[in-house]
Motif scaffolding. Structure first.
Motif, PDB file in Angstrom:
ATOM      1  N   ASP A 128     101.007  17.894  81.968  1.00  0.00           N
ATOM      2  CA  ASP A 128     100.964  18.785  83.129  1.00  0.00           C
ATOM      3  C   ASP A 128      99.953  18.367  84.191  1.00  0.00           C
ATOM      4  O   ASP A 128      99.787  19.070  85.180  1.00  0.00           O
ATOM      5  N   PHE A 129      99.248  17.271  84.002  1.00  0.00           N
ATOM      6  CA  PHE A 129      98.275  16.876  85.018  1.00  0.00           C
ATOM      7  C   PHE A 129      98.863  15.809  85.946  1.00  0.00           C
ATOM      8  O   PHE A 129      99.732  15.031  85.562  1.00  0.00           O
ATOM      9  N   HIS A 130      98.378  15.833  87.181  1.00  0.00           N
ATOM     10  CA  HIS A 130      98.752  14.852  88.200  1.00  0.00           C
ATOM     11  C   HIS A 130      97.507  14.064  88.592  1.00  0.00           C
ATOM     12  O   HIS A 130      96.383  14.508  88.358  1.00  0.00           O
ATOM     13  N   VAL A 131      97.719  12.923  89.220  1.00  0.00           N
ATOM     14  CA  VAL A 131      96.627  12.101  89.727  1.00  0.00           C
ATOM     15  C   VAL A 131      96.948  11.728  91.176  1.00  0.00           C
ATOM     16  O   VAL A 131      98.080  11.348  91.489  1.00  0.00           O
ATOM     17  N   ALA A 132      95.952  11.853  92.038  1.00  0.00           N
ATOM     18  CA  ALA A 132      96.129  11.491  93.441  1.00  0.00           C
ATOM     19  C   ALA A 132      95.004  10.560  93.873  1.00  0.00           C
ATOM     20  O   ALA A 132      93.857  10.714  93.445  1.00  0.00           O
ATOM     21  N   ILE A 133      95.340   9.599  94.733  1.00  0.00           N
ATOM     22  CA  ILE A 133      94.364   8.624  95.213  1.00  0.00           C
ATOM     23  C   ILE A 133      94.503   8.481  96.716  1.00  0.00           C
ATOM     24  O   ILE A 133      95.611   8.296  97.232  1.00  0.00           O
ATOM     25  N   GLU A 134      93.379   8.585  97.411  1.00  0.00           N
ATOM     26  CA  GLU A 134      93.399   8.311  98.847  1.00  0.00           C
ATOM     27  C   GLU A 134      93.521   6.805  99.065  1.00  0.00           C
ATOM     28  O   GLU A 134      92.882   6.010  98.383  1.00  0.00           O
ATOM     29  N   ALA A 146     100.802  10.939  82.926  1.00  0.00           N
ATOM     30  CA  ALA A 146     100.674  11.916  84.009  1.00  0.00           C
ATOM     31  C   ALA A 146     102.044  12.376  84.484  1.00  0.00           C
ATOM     32  O   ALA A 146     103.020  11.623  84.428  1.00  0.00           O
ATOM     33  N   ALA A 147     102.094  13.589  84.974  1.00  0.00           N
ATOM     34  CA  ALA A 147     103.349  14.110  85.521  1.00  0.00           C
ATOM     35  C   ALA A 147     103.774  13.287  86.732  1.00  0.00           C
ATOM     36  O   ALA A 147     104.919  12.821  86.821  1.00  0.00           O
ATOM     37  N   GLU A 148     102.856  13.093  87.671  1.00  0.00           N
ATOM     38  CA  GLU A 148     103.139  12.324  88.877  1.00  0.00           C
ATOM     39  C   GLU A 148     101.848  11.673  89.374  1.00  0.00           C
ATOM     40  O   GLU A 148     100.750  12.150  89.081  1.00  0.00           O
ATOM     41  N   VAL A 149     102.017  10.602  90.118  1.00  0.00           N
ATOM     42  CA  VAL A 149     100.910   9.978  90.834  1.00  0.00           C
ATOM     43  C   VAL A 149     101.181  10.136  92.321  1.00  0.00           C
ATOM     44  O   VAL A 149     102.307   9.931  92.779  1.00  0.00           O
ATOM     45  N   PRO A 174      91.671  23.186  84.007  1.00  0.00           N
ATOM     46  CA  PRO A 174      92.985  23.804  84.217  1.00  0.00           C
ATOM     47  C   PRO A 174      94.077  22.966  83.554  1.00  0.00           C
ATOM     48  O   PRO A 174      93.996  21.743  83.539  1.00  0.00           O
ATOM     49  N   ARG A 175      95.080  23.628  83.019  1.00  0.00           N
ATOM     50  CA  ARG A 175      96.183  22.870  82.417  1.00  0.00           C
ATOM     51  C   ARG A 175      97.033  22.215  83.503  1.00  0.00           C
ATOM     52  O   ARG A 175      97.428  21.063  83.387  1.00  0.00           O
ATOM     53  N   ARG A 176      97.331  22.963  84.555  1.00  0.00           N
ATOM     54  CA  ARG A 176      98.119  22.430  85.671  1.00  0.00           C
ATOM     55  C   ARG A 176      97.133  22.023  86.767  1.00  0.00           C
ATOM     56  O   ARG A 176      96.639  22.863  87.519  1.00  0.00           O
ATOM     57  N   ASN A 178      82.580   3.204  88.834  1.00  0.00           N
ATOM     58  CA  ASN A 178      83.813   2.707  89.430  1.00  0.00           C
ATOM     59  C   ASN A 178      84.874   3.806  89.496  1.00  0.00           C
ATOM     60  O   ASN A 178      85.011   4.610  88.584  1.00  0.00           O
ATOM     61  N   ALA A 179      85.629   3.836  90.597  1.00  0.00           N
ATOM     62  CA  ALA A 179      86.612   4.887  90.810  1.00  0.00           C
ATOM     63  C   ALA A 179      87.677   4.919  89.715  1.00  0.00           C
ATOM     64  O   ALA A 179      88.082   5.995  89.262  1.00  0.00           O
ATOM     65  N   SER A 180      88.149   3.755  89.285  1.00  0.00           N
ATOM     66  CA  SER A 180      89.178   3.729  88.248  1.00  0.00           C
ATOM     67  C   SER A 180      88.610   4.186  86.907  1.00  0.00           C
ATOM     68  O   SER A 180      89.306   4.832  86.112  1.00  0.00           O
ATOM     69  N   ALA A 181      87.316   3.888  86.648  1.00  0.00           N
ATOM     70  CA  ALA A 181      86.680   4.377  85.421  1.00  0.00           C
ATOM     71  C   ALA A 181      86.547   5.891  85.454  1.00  0.00           C
ATOM     72  O   ALA A 181      86.806   6.578  84.460  1.00  0.00           O
ATOM     73  N   ALA A 182      86.163   6.428  86.595  1.00  0.00           N
ATOM     74  CA  ALA A 182      86.045   7.880  86.737  1.00  0.00           C
ATOM     75  C   ALA A 182      87.397   8.558  86.530  1.00  0.00           C
ATOM     76  O   ALA A 182      87.494   9.613  85.893  1.00  0.00           O
ATOM     77  N   ALA A 183      88.448   7.945  87.059  1.00  0.00           N
ATOM     78  CA  ALA A 183      89.789   8.515  86.898  1.00  0.00           C
ATOM     79  C   ALA A 183      90.202   8.543  85.433  1.00  0.00           C
ATOM     80  O   ALA A 183      90.759   9.532  84.943  1.00  0.00           O
ATOM     81  N   ALA A 184      89.927   7.458  84.705  1.00  0.00           N
ATOM     82  CA  ALA A 184      90.274   7.402  83.287  1.00  0.00           C
ATOM     83  C   ALA A 184      89.512   8.456  82.499  1.00  0.00           C
ATOM     84  O   ALA A 184      90.062   9.093  81.589  1.00  0.00           O
ATOM     85  N   ILE A 185      88.236   8.663  82.833  1.00  0.00           N
ATOM     86  CA  ILE A 185      87.435   9.686  82.148  1.00  0.00           C
ATOM     87  C   ILE A 185      88.030  11.064  82.375  1.00  0.00           C
ATOM     88  O   ILE A 185      88.165  11.869  81.440  1.00  0.00           O
ATOM     89  N   ALA A 186      88.411  11.364  83.615  1.00  0.00           N
ATOM     90  CA  ALA A 186      88.985  12.680  83.930  1.00  0.00           C
ATOM     91  C   ALA A 186      90.300  12.897  83.199  1.00  0.00           C
ATOM     92  O   ALA A 186      90.535  13.962  82.613  1.00  0.00           O
ATOM     93  N   MET A 187      91.165  11.891  83.214  1.00  0.00           N
ATOM     94  CA  MET A 187      92.454  12.029  82.532  1.00  0.00           C
ATOM     95  C   MET A 187      92.272  12.206  81.035  1.00  0.00           C
ATOM     96  O   MET A 187      92.961  13.018  80.399  1.00  0.00           O
TER      97      MET A 187
END
Length: 215
Positions: A58-64, A84-87, A150-152, A188-197
């Motif tokens: 149920d989680f999404h990931v967004a990148i500027e 992830a549900a969507e990127v 949050p789940r969603r 690093n941004a990609s490391a932070a993203a992996a931690i969050a996911m």
């Protein structure tokens, strides 16, 4: 290669051909050297995506995407690994795919002109509203380690260096930060993203069945 097998994947199918519409005749005949887990060997791309869609999280990931950041592809690869549900790509439509290692073929990737458009899409999502949380060390940011996840949710990440844009900060429903203990100002941004996911996975994912595999 100094370690491991000389080739990735498997060669042509040996023995009687398997039944099932998921199998690709070309791959059965010539081998499957793609970067996929064993359960998807010899499957068509459409069959793999359909199977992933049946159990996406149920989680999404967004990148500027303002500077053609190499980290974007790496984040997409991690989003695929954690299902992830969507990127969502915010900003420039073209992005650096090198780090994705073709995992974007199996991941739903959407483009949004700006963070406000992303927020509008998420808040009106067909499956129910999705909260937009950015990662930024701002006053009032929640601590990822202790916050109620949050789940969603959609995790929004800025570019390496400048972080979230002003427009992104304004569009977010909230922000969170990741605890650090060393001398560097940021990770690093990609490391932070992996931690969050992975934090989402630890909270909500079913780790008891065969869907969770460990490489």
């Amino acid at each position: 290669m100094p370690h491991g097998p000389a080739e990735v994947g498997v060669g042509p199918w040996e023995g009687p051909l398997p039944d099932g519409s998921e199998y690709d005749p070309e791959l059965l005949a010539h081998g499957d050297r793609r970067n996929v887990v064993d359960r998807y060997r010899y499957w068509t791309m459409a069959a793999i995506v359909a199977d992933l869609d049946s159990r996406r999280h149920d989680f999404h990931v967004a990148i500027e995407n303002w500077q053609h950041d190499f980290n974007i592809g790496t984040i997409v690869r991690s989003a695929n690994a954690f299902l992830a549900a969507e990127v969502h790509i915010v900003g420039n439509k073209r992005w650096n795919r090198r780090g994705a290692m073709v995992t974007d073929r199996y991941q739903h990737v959407r483009h949004h002109e700006d963070a406000a458009a992303l927020a509008a899409y998420l808040h009106q999502h067909p499956g129910g509203a999705v909260r937009l949380l950015g990662i930024d060390n701002l006053p009032g940011s929640a601590h990822l380690e202790t916050m109620e996840m949050p789940r969603r949710v959609c995790f929004l990440f800025g570019q390496e260096g400048p972080g979230l844009s002003e427009g992104a900060r304004a569009a977010c429903d909230g922000t969170f930060s990741i605890a650090q203990f060393g001398s560097t100002r940021s990770i690093n941004a990609s490391a932070a993203a992996a931690i969050a996911m992975h934090s989402w996975v630890r909270t909500y994912a079913d780790l008891t069945g065969e869907d969770a595999w460990r490489g």
